[in-house]
Design an enzyme around this catalytic site. Structure first.
Site, PDB file in Angstrom:
ATOM      1  N   ARG A   1     -34.163  -2.774 -19.350  1.00 32.57           N
ATOM      2  CA  ARG A   1     -33.896  -1.530 -20.080  1.00 32.57           C
ATOM      3  C   ARG A   1     -33.986  -1.750 -21.595  1.00 32.57           C
ATOM      4  O   ARG A   1     -33.315  -2.639 -22.147  1.00 32.57           O
ATOM      5  CB  ARG A   1     -32.495  -1.039 -19.730  1.00 32.57           C
TER       6      ARG A   1
ATOM      7  N   PHE B   1      -5.091   3.203   8.658  1.00 30.57           N
ATOM      8  CA  PHE B   1      -6.044   2.370   7.889  1.00 30.57           C
ATOM      9  C   PHE B   1      -6.592   1.201   8.725  1.00 30.57           C
ATOM     10  O   PHE B   1      -6.800   0.115   8.177  1.00 30.57           O
ATOM     11  CB  PHE B   1      -5.393   1.753   6.647  1.00 30.57           C
TER      12      PHE B   1
ATOM     13  N   GLU C   1       0.111  -6.344  -6.409  1.00 36.99           N
ATOM     14  CA  GLU C   1       1.542  -6.407  -6.750  1.00 36.99           C
ATOM     15  C   GLU C   1       2.281  -7.309  -5.752  1.00 36.99           C
ATOM     16  O   GLU C   1       3.161  -8.092  -6.151  1.00 36.99           O
ATOM     17  CB  GLU C   1       2.155  -4.997  -6.750  1.00 36.99           C
TER      18      GLU C   1
ATOM     19  N   THR D   1      -9.145  -1.010  10.296  1.00 38.31           N
ATOM     20  CA  THR D   1     -10.576  -1.347  10.281  1.00 38.31           C
ATOM     21  C   THR D   1     -11.027  -1.630  11.709  1.00 38.31           C
ATOM     22  O   THR D   1     -10.321  -2.317  12.460  1.00 38.31           O
ATOM     23  CB  THR D   1     -10.802  -2.594   9.390  1.00 38.31           C
TER      24      THR D   1
ATOM     25  N   GLY E   1       3.177  -0.266   4.760  1.00 42.39           N
ATOM     26  CA  GLY E   1       1.985  -1.085   4.539  1.00 42.39           C
ATOM     27  C   GLY E   1       2.399  -2.437   3.998  1.00 42.39           C
ATOM     28  O   GLY E   1       2.426  -3.441   4.710  1.00 42.39           O
TER      29      GLY E   1
ATOM     30  N   GLU F   1      -6.908 -15.033   5.952  1.00 41.30           N
ATOM     31  CA  GLU F   1      -7.475 -13.719   5.648  1.00 41.30           C
ATOM     32  C   GLU F   1      -7.645 -13.519   4.135  1.00 41.30           C
ATOM     33  O   GLU F   1      -8.669 -13.047   3.656  1.00 41.30           O
ATOM     34  CB  GLU F   1      -6.521 -12.669   6.257  1.00 41.30           C
TER      35      GLU F   1
HETATM   36  C1  FAD Z   1     -10.323  -0.322   3.254  1.00 44.35           C
HETATM   37  C2  FAD Z   1      -9.013  -0.687   3.861  1.00 44.35           C
HETATM   38  C3  FAD Z   1      -8.980  -1.361   5.069  1.00 44.35           C
HETATM   39  C4  FAD Z   1      -7.757  -1.692   5.665  1.00 44.35           C
HETATM   40  N1  FAD Z   1      -7.754  -2.323   6.898  1.00 44.35           N
HETATM   41  C5  FAD Z   1      -6.563  -2.552   7.502  1.00 44.35           C
HETATM   42  C6  FAD Z   1      -6.529  -3.121   8.826  1.00 44.35           C
HETATM   43  O1  FAD Z   1      -7.571  -3.432   9.425  1.00 44.35           O
HETATM   44  N2  FAD Z   1      -5.318  -3.317   9.408  1.00 44.35           N
HETATM   45  C7  FAD Z   1      -4.151  -2.995   8.793  1.00 44.35           C
HETATM   46  O2  FAD Z   1      -3.096  -3.203   9.378  1.00 44.35           O
HETATM   47  N3  FAD Z   1      -4.150  -2.462   7.535  1.00 44.35           N
HETATM   48  C8  FAD Z   1      -5.322  -2.225   6.888  1.00 44.35           C
HETATM   49  N4  FAD Z   1      -5.332  -1.669   5.630  1.00 44.35           N
HETATM   50  C9  FAD Z   1      -4.075  -1.289   5.016  1.00 44.35           C
HETATM   51  C10 FAD Z   1      -3.671  -2.190   3.854  1.00 44.35           C
HETATM   52  O3  FAD Z   1      -3.305  -3.464   4.306  1.00 44.35           O
HETATM   53  C11 FAD Z   1      -2.535  -1.457   3.113  1.00 44.35           C
HETATM   54  O4  FAD Z   1      -3.107  -0.311   2.504  1.00 44.35           O
HETATM   55  C12 FAD Z   1      -1.862  -2.350   2.070  1.00 44.35           C
HETATM   56  O5  FAD Z   1      -1.142  -3.387   2.674  1.00 44.35           O
HETATM   57  C13 FAD Z   1      -0.895  -1.527   1.194  1.00 44.35           C
HETATM   58  O6  FAD Z   1      -0.033  -0.785   1.981  1.00 44.35           O
HETATM   59  P1  FAD Z   1       0.157   0.799   1.699  1.00 44.35           P
HETATM   60  O7  FAD Z   1      -1.186   1.421   1.630  1.00 44.35           O
HETATM   61  O8  FAD Z   1       1.104   1.338   2.700  1.00 44.35           O
HETATM   62  O9  FAD Z   1       0.776   0.878   0.258  1.00 44.35           O
HETATM   63  P2  FAD Z   1       2.370   0.746  -0.119  1.00 44.35           P
HETATM   64  O10 FAD Z   1       2.924  -0.411   0.558  1.00 44.35           O
HETATM   65  O11 FAD Z   1       2.998   2.077   0.113  1.00 44.35           O
HETATM   66  O12 FAD Z   1       2.256   0.489  -1.659  1.00 44.35           O
HETATM   67  C14 FAD Z   1       1.973   1.544  -2.599  1.00 44.35           C
HETATM   68  C15 FAD Z   1       1.989   0.923  -3.999  1.00 44.35           C
HETATM   69  O13 FAD Z   1       3.283   0.373  -4.258  1.00 44.35           O
HETATM   70  C16 FAD Z   1       3.175  -0.994  -4.594  1.00 44.35           C
HETATM   71  N5  FAD Z   1       4.302  -1.743  -4.053  1.00 44.35           N
HETATM   72  C17 FAD Z   1       4.813  -1.709  -2.805  1.00 44.35           C
HETATM   73  N6  FAD Z   1       5.818  -2.580  -2.683  1.00 44.35           N
HETATM   74  C18 FAD Z   1       5.979  -3.186  -3.884  1.00 44.35           C
HETATM   75  C19 FAD Z   1       6.848  -4.192  -4.389  1.00 44.35           C
HETATM   76  N7  FAD Z   1       7.769  -4.784  -3.630  1.00 44.35           N
HETATM   77  N8  FAD Z   1       6.702  -4.550  -5.682  1.00 44.35           N
HETATM   78  C20 FAD Z   1       5.739  -4.007  -6.467  1.00 44.35           C
HETATM   79  N9  FAD Z   1       4.880  -3.054  -6.037  1.00 44.35           N
HETATM   80  C21 FAD Z   1       4.991  -2.652  -4.766  1.00 44.35           C
HETATM   81  C22 FAD Z   1       1.876  -1.469  -3.958  1.00 44.35           C
HETATM   82  O14 FAD Z   1       1.371  -2.639  -4.582  1.00 44.35           O
HETATM   83  C23 FAD Z   1       0.992  -0.246  -4.153  1.00 44.35           C
HETATM   84  O15 FAD Z   1       0.451  -0.251  -5.432  1.00 44.35           O
HETATM   85  C24 FAD Z   1      -6.538  -1.344   5.015  1.00 44.35           C
HETATM   86  C25 FAD Z   1      -6.584  -0.693   3.780  1.00 44.35           C
HETATM   87  C26 FAD Z   1      -7.798  -0.364   3.206  1.00 44.35           C
HETATM   88  C27 FAD Z   1      -7.811   0.352   1.879  1.00 44.35           C
END
Ligand code: FAD
Length: 394
Positions: free
Chosen positions: A272, A158, A382, A160, A133, A246
């Protein structure tokens, strides 16, 4: 009437959108949230009314409007009573279609951008994967060249609009062995119906209910080379460029969400009574509301300053801007701070509602859940801090 950074023309667009939402969207709240997606008729209406990509050139159906027009639209969508109504449209108009415009050929723009602006085609942006991600360069979906086609294999998570979309702007590795890894990333448009393209589960979210979020699968999916946006290996830089628009748009939406939650809290605090007087007459509640208003105003001023600087600048890939300063650092600040502001404001506004704040019948309970996606989607807080740190030379 002109207000702050907005002209009469912007305010008129705001009024039209507000009227549309009040008349045609809010009354359908239950239907949309239960369906977990926004139906096609509303996409078409959004297109007819000119709310899906007004900043694009007239020759593709846009109106060549400035970036502040997109901001006004985002603010009003973010105030909609339907949970997540804004999300699908913002991803479509401000995140998925910009690369088609700024990287695509005229033929690609006519094929995909024009129907996206009318609402006949819905687009998603497929970057995130089950195991990648934040680390975009680590994506594993590959596109192997086979004559005049690519053979795409992998999955996305994930996404959208994933369930309802007609096309996805997909990040793939055309050169999985590239060093550095990001140099192997390219963007392809994959249309629904392409052999081997399957929509997986519609994921159940705690918030943004009327927006669908899905898994996508590509099993030896054949995609014409003509569907590539830009050159091979140009995808990563395009994604990073696109992130600026974005993330700033997201920050604008978060501030509007914070203002909406603050209004709910103030209204409730006036209505209230506790211990013989309205709760806002208790100093701790009054001071909390003042702090909430002050923080919102401060963040709003900062975000709006970025919006004014962004319009037509080098950061605005859609406008093809070339001048102005690089705003990556301050847009990252705006995104992380506005997301955290909204989370804090909705949390405190819920607290001011007491027990009723925890009940679904009060909209603050859903606003609290909706806000929580802000510091995750589109780049986590982060990651924003990592970018800012890099710009600070840390
Ligand atoms: C409602 C929703 C809609 C979305 N829509 C889309 C979409 O349309 N298209 C799309 O491609 N994606 C989409 N996403 C995905 C979103 O962009 C990712 O969830 C986001 O980029 C984080 O990636 P991950 O979930 O894999 O978390 P990870 O990258 O696994 O991160 C997990 C945790 O580790 C932390 N972390 C990771 N790397 C580091 C670092 N180097 N230093 C410090 N902390 C770190 C992160 O901040 C987080 O707290 C969507 C997500 C949500 C919740």
């Amino acid at each position: 009437m002109a207000q702050g950074i907005y002209t009469d023309a912007h305010q008129s667009i705001r009024r039209n959108l507000r009227q549309f939402i009040e008349r045609e969207v809010n009354p359908r709240r239950r239907e949309l949230e239960d369906a977990g997606q926004t139906p096609r008729d509303l996409w078409k209406r959004m297109g007819e009314l000119g709310f899906l990509g007004p900043c694009y050139p007239e020759e593709y159906g846009g109106s060549g409007a400035d970036f502040l027009t997109a901001c006004v639209i985002t603010e009003e969508l973010s105030r909609c009573a339907v949970s997540g109504f804004a999300m699908g449209f913002m991803v479509h108009a401000e995140m998925a279609t910009p690369p088609i415009h700024f990287m695509g050929t005229d033929a690609q723009r006519r094929k995909w951008l024009a129907p996206a602006i009318t609402g006949e085609m819905v687009f998603s942006l497929g970057i995130s994967e089950p195991n990648a991600g934040s680390d975009v360069a680590a994506i594993r979906t590959t596109a192997r060249r086979d004559g005049d086609h690519y053979v795409v294999s992998g999955s996305k998570c994930f996404i959208t609009n994933g369930t309802i979309c007609d096309g996805v702007v997909l990040a793939v590795k055309t050169d999985p062995a590239a060093a550095p890894p990001h140099a192997g990333v390219s963007l392809l448009v994959v249309e629904k119906g392409a052999p081997g393209f399957k929509v997986g589960r519609k994921l159940e979210k705690i918030g943004c209910l009327a927006s669908d979020t899905s898994e996508l699968f590509f099993e030896d999916c054949r995609v014409p080379v003509a569907n590539r946006l830009g050159g091979e290996g140009e995808g990563f830089v395009a994604i990073m460029r696109n992130f600026q628009r974005e993330r700033l748009i997201a920050a604008v939406g978060f501030v509007a969400g914070a203002e909406e939650a603050l209004e709910m809290a103030i209204k409730y605090a006036r209505e209230r009574d506790a211990f013989g007087k309205p709760i806002h007459k208790h100093q701790s509640v009054r001071h909390l509301l003042v702090e909430m208003a002050t923080e919102t105003e401060l963040v709003k001023t900062f975000v709006q300053d970025q919006c004014v600087k962004f319009s037509g600048s080098v950061n605005d890939a859609v406008a093809g801007g070339e001048g102005g300063e690089d705003l990556t650092k301050t847009i990252s600040m705006a995104k992380y701070r506005a997301a955290e502001l909204t989370e804090w404001i909705t949390d405190r506004a819920l607290q001011i509602h007491g027990g009723w704040g925890y009940m679904k019948e009060f909209p603050i309970s859903q606003a609290f859940l909706d806000a929580r996606a802000g510091s995750i989607a589109g780049g986590t807080t982060e990651i924003m801090k990592e970018i800012i740190g890099k710009y600070m030379g840390l």
